[in-house]
Design a protein around this motif. Structure first.
Motif, mmCIF file in Angstrom:
data_model
loop_
_atom_site.group_PDB
_atom_site.id
_atom_site.type_symbol
_atom_site.label_atom_id
_atom_site.label_comp_id
_atom_site.label_asym_id
_atom_site.label_seq_id
_atom_site.Cartn_x
_atom_site.Cartn_y
_atom_site.Cartn_z
ATOM 1 N N GLU A 68 -63.838 -14.665 -23.077
ATOM 2 C CA GLU A 68 -62.830 -13.769 -22.511
ATOM 3 C C GLU A 68 -62.969 -13.692 -20.989
ATOM 4 O O GLU A 68 -64.029 -14.003 -20.432
ATOM 5 C CB GLU A 68 -62.937 -12.371 -23.128
ATOM 6 C CG GLU A 68 -62.669 -12.362 -24.623
ATOM 7 C CD GLU A 68 -62.634 -10.970 -25.213
ATOM 8 O OE1 GLU A 68 -61.766 -10.709 -26.073
ATOM 9 O OE2 GLU A 68 -63.470 -10.132 -24.816
ATOM 10 N N VAL A 69 -61.890 -13.269 -20.352
ATOM 11 C CA VAL A 69 -61.874 -13.147 -18.893
ATOM 12 C C VAL A 69 -61.210 -11.830 -18.519
ATOM 13 O O VAL A 69 -60.122 -11.514 -19.021
ATOM 14 C CB VAL A 69 -61.116 -14.311 -18.231
ATOM 15 C CG1 VAL A 69 -61.147 -14.175 -16.705
ATOM 16 C CG2 VAL A 69 -61.700 -15.654 -18.652
ATOM 17 N N ALA A 70 -61.865 -11.069 -17.651
ATOM 18 C CA ALA A 70 -61.315 -9.805 -17.183
ATOM 19 C C ALA A 70 -60.830 -9.958 -15.744
ATOM 20 O O ALA A 70 -61.386 -10.739 -14.962
ATOM 21 C CB ALA A 70 -62.359 -8.698 -17.262
ATOM 22 N N ALA A 71 -59.785 -9.225 -15.397
ATOM 23 C CA ALA A 71 -59.240 -9.231 -14.041
ATOM 24 C C ALA A 71 -59.519 -7.884 -13.388
ATOM 25 O O ALA A 71 -59.428 -6.844 -14.044
ATOM 26 C CB ALA A 71 -57.737 -9.489 -14.075
ATOM 27 N N PHE A 72 -59.845 -7.918 -12.095
ATOM 28 C CA PHE A 72 -60.154 -6.695 -11.364
ATOM 29 C C PHE A 72 -59.415 -6.647 -10.036
ATOM 30 O O PHE A 72 -59.130 -7.689 -9.434
ATOM 31 C CB PHE A 72 -61.664 -6.580 -11.114
ATOM 32 C CG PHE A 72 -62.473 -6.484 -12.369
ATOM 33 C CD1 PHE A 72 -62.651 -5.265 -12.998
ATOM 34 C CD2 PHE A 72 -63.025 -7.618 -12.944
ATOM 35 C CE1 PHE A 72 -63.368 -5.175 -14.176
ATOM 36 C CE2 PHE A 72 -63.752 -7.535 -14.122
ATOM 37 C CZ PHE A 72 -63.924 -6.297 -14.735
ATOM 38 N N VAL A 73 -59.124 -5.430 -9.612
ATOM 39 C CA VAL A 73 -58.427 -5.205 -8.341
ATOM 40 C C VAL A 73 -59.090 -4.043 -7.621
ATOM 41 O O VAL A 73 -59.361 -2.999 -8.221
ATOM 42 C CB VAL A 73 -56.930 -4.880 -8.567
ATOM 43 C CG1 VAL A 73 -56.267 -4.469 -7.248
ATOM 44 C CG2 VAL A 73 -56.204 -6.073 -9.168
ATOM 45 N N ASN A 74 -59.371 -4.237 -6.340
ATOM 46 C CA ASN A 74 -59.819 -3.148 -5.470
ATOM 47 C C ASN A 74 -58.653 -2.719 -4.589
ATOM 48 O O ASN A 74 -57.939 -3.575 -4.048
ATOM 49 C CB ASN A 74 -60.966 -3.602 -4.557
ATOM 50 C CG ASN A 74 -62.294 -3.663 -5.285
ATOM 51 O OD1 ASN A 74 -62.454 -3.119 -6.368
ATOM 52 N ND2 ASN A 74 -63.252 -4.340 -4.688
ATOM 53 N N ILE A 75 -58.449 -1.413 -4.442
ATOM 54 C CA ILE A 75 -57.406 -0.920 -3.547
ATOM 55 C C ILE A 75 -57.961 0.138 -2.607
ATOM 56 O O ILE A 75 -59.034 0.714 -2.853
ATOM 57 C CB ILE A 75 -56.206 -0.315 -4.304
ATOM 58 C CG1 ILE A 75 -56.596 1.032 -4.967
ATOM 59 C CG2 ILE A 75 -55.626 -1.280 -5.320
ATOM 60 C CD1 ILE A 75 -55.426 1.924 -5.286
ATOM 61 N N LYS A 87 -58.403 8.992 5.651
ATOM 62 C CA LYS A 87 -59.294 7.846 5.545
ATOM 63 C C LYS A 87 -58.988 7.144 4.215
ATOM 64 O O LYS A 87 -58.377 7.734 3.316
ATOM 65 C CB LYS A 87 -60.756 8.291 5.583
ATOM 66 C CG LYS A 87 -61.192 8.947 6.877
ATOM 67 C CD LYS A 87 -61.214 7.954 8.018
ATOM 68 C CE LYS A 87 -61.787 8.605 9.270
ATOM 69 N NZ LYS A 87 -61.799 7.648 10.424
ATOM 70 N N PRO A 88 -59.400 5.900 4.045
ATOM 71 C CA PRO A 88 -59.097 5.202 2.793
ATOM 72 C C PRO A 88 -59.786 5.836 1.590
ATOM 73 O O PRO A 88 -60.941 6.241 1.662
ATOM 74 C CB PRO A 88 -59.621 3.782 3.044
ATOM 75 C CG PRO A 88 -60.622 3.921 4.141
ATOM 76 C CD PRO A 88 -60.122 5.036 5.001
ATOM 77 N N ILE A 89 -59.042 5.921 0.499
ATOM 78 C CA ILE A 89 -59.568 6.421 -0.771
ATOM 79 C C ILE A 89 -59.700 5.210 -1.691
ATOM 80 O O ILE A 89 -58.709 4.566 -2.027
ATOM 81 C CB ILE A 89 -58.632 7.472 -1.379
ATOM 82 C CG1 ILE A 89 -58.416 8.620 -0.393
ATOM 83 C CG2 ILE A 89 -59.190 7.990 -2.705
ATOM 84 C CD1 ILE A 89 -57.289 9.565 -0.792
ATOM 85 N N HIS A 90 -60.915 4.893 -2.071
ATOM 86 C CA HIS A 90 -61.191 3.651 -2.804
ATOM 87 C C HIS A 90 -60.866 3.795 -4.297
ATOM 88 O O HIS A 90 -61.057 4.854 -4.896
ATOM 89 C CB HIS A 90 -62.663 3.260 -2.655
ATOM 90 C CG HIS A 90 -63.045 2.911 -1.249
ATOM 91 N ND1 HIS A 90 -63.230 1.609 -0.829
ATOM 92 C CD2 HIS A 90 -63.256 3.688 -0.159
ATOM 93 C CE1 HIS A 90 -63.548 1.603 0.450
ATOM 94 N NE2 HIS A 90 -63.573 2.850 0.885
ATOM 95 N N GLY A 91 -60.412 2.700 -4.862
ATOM 96 C CA GLY A 91 -60.192 2.640 -6.302
ATOM 97 C C GLY A 91 -60.370 1.223 -6.801
ATOM 98 O O GLY A 91 -59.939 0.271 -6.137
ATOM 99 N N VAL A 123 -57.741 5.547 -10.522
ATOM 100 C CA VAL A 123 -59.103 5.886 -10.089
ATOM 101 C C VAL A 123 -59.064 6.567 -8.727
ATOM 102 O O VAL A 123 -59.755 7.562 -8.499
ATOM 103 C CB VAL A 123 -59.975 4.607 -10.039
ATOM 104 C CG1 VAL A 123 -61.335 4.913 -9.413
ATOM 105 C CG2 VAL A 123 -60.168 4.044 -11.444
ATOM 106 N N ALA A 124 -58.254 6.041 -7.812
ATOM 107 C CA ALA A 124 -58.133 6.657 -6.492
ATOM 108 C C ALA A 124 -57.514 8.051 -6.596
ATOM 109 O O ALA A 124 -57.967 8.992 -5.945
ATOM 110 C CB ALA A 124 -57.302 5.760 -5.575
ATOM 111 N N CYS A 125 -56.493 8.181 -7.433
ATOM 112 C CA CYS A 125 -55.824 9.471 -7.602
ATOM 113 C C CYS A 125 -56.761 10.527 -8.174
ATOM 114 O O CYS A 125 -56.647 11.712 -7.847
ATOM 115 C CB CYS A 125 -54.609 9.310 -8.510
ATOM 116 S SG CYS A 125 -53.187 8.519 -7.732
ATOM 117 N N LYS A 126 -57.662 10.092 -9.029
ATOM 118 C CA LYS A 126 -58.613 11.032 -9.627
ATOM 119 C C LYS A 126 -59.429 11.742 -8.551
ATOM 120 O O LYS A 126 -59.792 12.910 -8.688
ATOM 121 C CB LYS A 126 -59.538 10.295 -10.595
ATOM 122 C CG LYS A 126 -60.457 11.222 -11.390
ATOM 123 C CD LYS A 126 -61.499 10.442 -12.183
ATOM 124 C CE LYS A 126 -60.889 9.561 -13.234
ATOM 125 N NZ LYS A 126 -61.945 8.931 -14.097
#
Length: 211
Positions: A68-75, A87-91, A123-126
């Motif tokens: 299997e392969v998972a995809a990830f994104v950082n924002i 300031k940037p809010i990481h997610g 995640v960022a919204c949390k």
């Protein structure tokens, strides 16, 4: 103090129509929040996307695990309060790209990055408190006893996971990424074989540069 909680208190409650129960899989029994509700809340609080809030995708990547392969994104999420940008809010978010089905065939999800981005926004919204009441109810037992880990694990488990945490720090990956890869709720649910597999796969990966 009340001013500090102004946004949090305004966005913490999730209306019933934006919630749905998860009835299957490892998240069975938990509550799912409609992603569009978060967009509505951001717009209500800060203005239209691109004017009062926006996000930047800083990284997209794939991580294989067996077949299997998972995809990830950082924002990085930015909000505008008054005339000042935050300031940037990481997610960081994840979704499956290649998933092994029960019949042995592989299913390829061509919208995996879109799904991972939606997850990263949540995640960022949390961190702003958006939907906090749902997360509070789900997580409150994790912190009843501050001497225990989220699932009640012991110091022995912390020692078992120490190499994983050190390796994540070295390569600059988050704990979320490994949990998504091995489909576990938190790192303390990783099996010894999964830990060995992770350490084997990352031993030749470059160390993340500081700064």
């Amino acid at each position: 103090m009340d001013d500090n909680l102004k946004i949090y208190n305004a966005v913490k409650k999730v209306p019933d129509e934006a919630k749905s129960a998860i009835n299957g899989g490892r998240l069975k029994g938990k509550t799912e929040i409609n992603p569009l509700w978060r967009i509505k809340v951001l717009t209500e609080q800060f203005g239209p996307c691109g004017i009062g809030w926006y996000y930047e995708v800083t990284k997209q990547w794939l991580e294989p695990s067996g077949t299997e392969v998972a995809a990830f994104v950082n924002i990085l999420l930015y909000i505008k309060v008054g005339d000042e940008w935050s300031k940037p809010i990481h997610g960081v978010g994840g979704a499956m790209f290649v998933k092994q089905q029960k019949d042995g065939t592989a299913y390829v999800e061509d919208e995996c990055y879109k799904m991972a981005t939606t997850d990263a926004i949540s995640v960022a919204c949390k961190q702003l408190g958006i939907g906090a009441d749902v997360y509070w109810d789900a997580d409150k037992t994790k912190y009843t006893d501050p001497t225990q880990q989220p699932d009640g694990k012991t110091e022995a488990d912390k020692k078992r996971l120490a190499p994983v945490e050190a390796e994540l720090k070295r390569i600059g990956y988050s704990a979320v990424s490994i949990c998504k890869t091995y489909k576990v709720e938190n790192v303390y649910k990783l099996s010894d074989l999964q830990i060995k597999d992770f350490l084997q796969k990352t031993k030749n990966m470059p160390t993340k540069e500081a700064g």
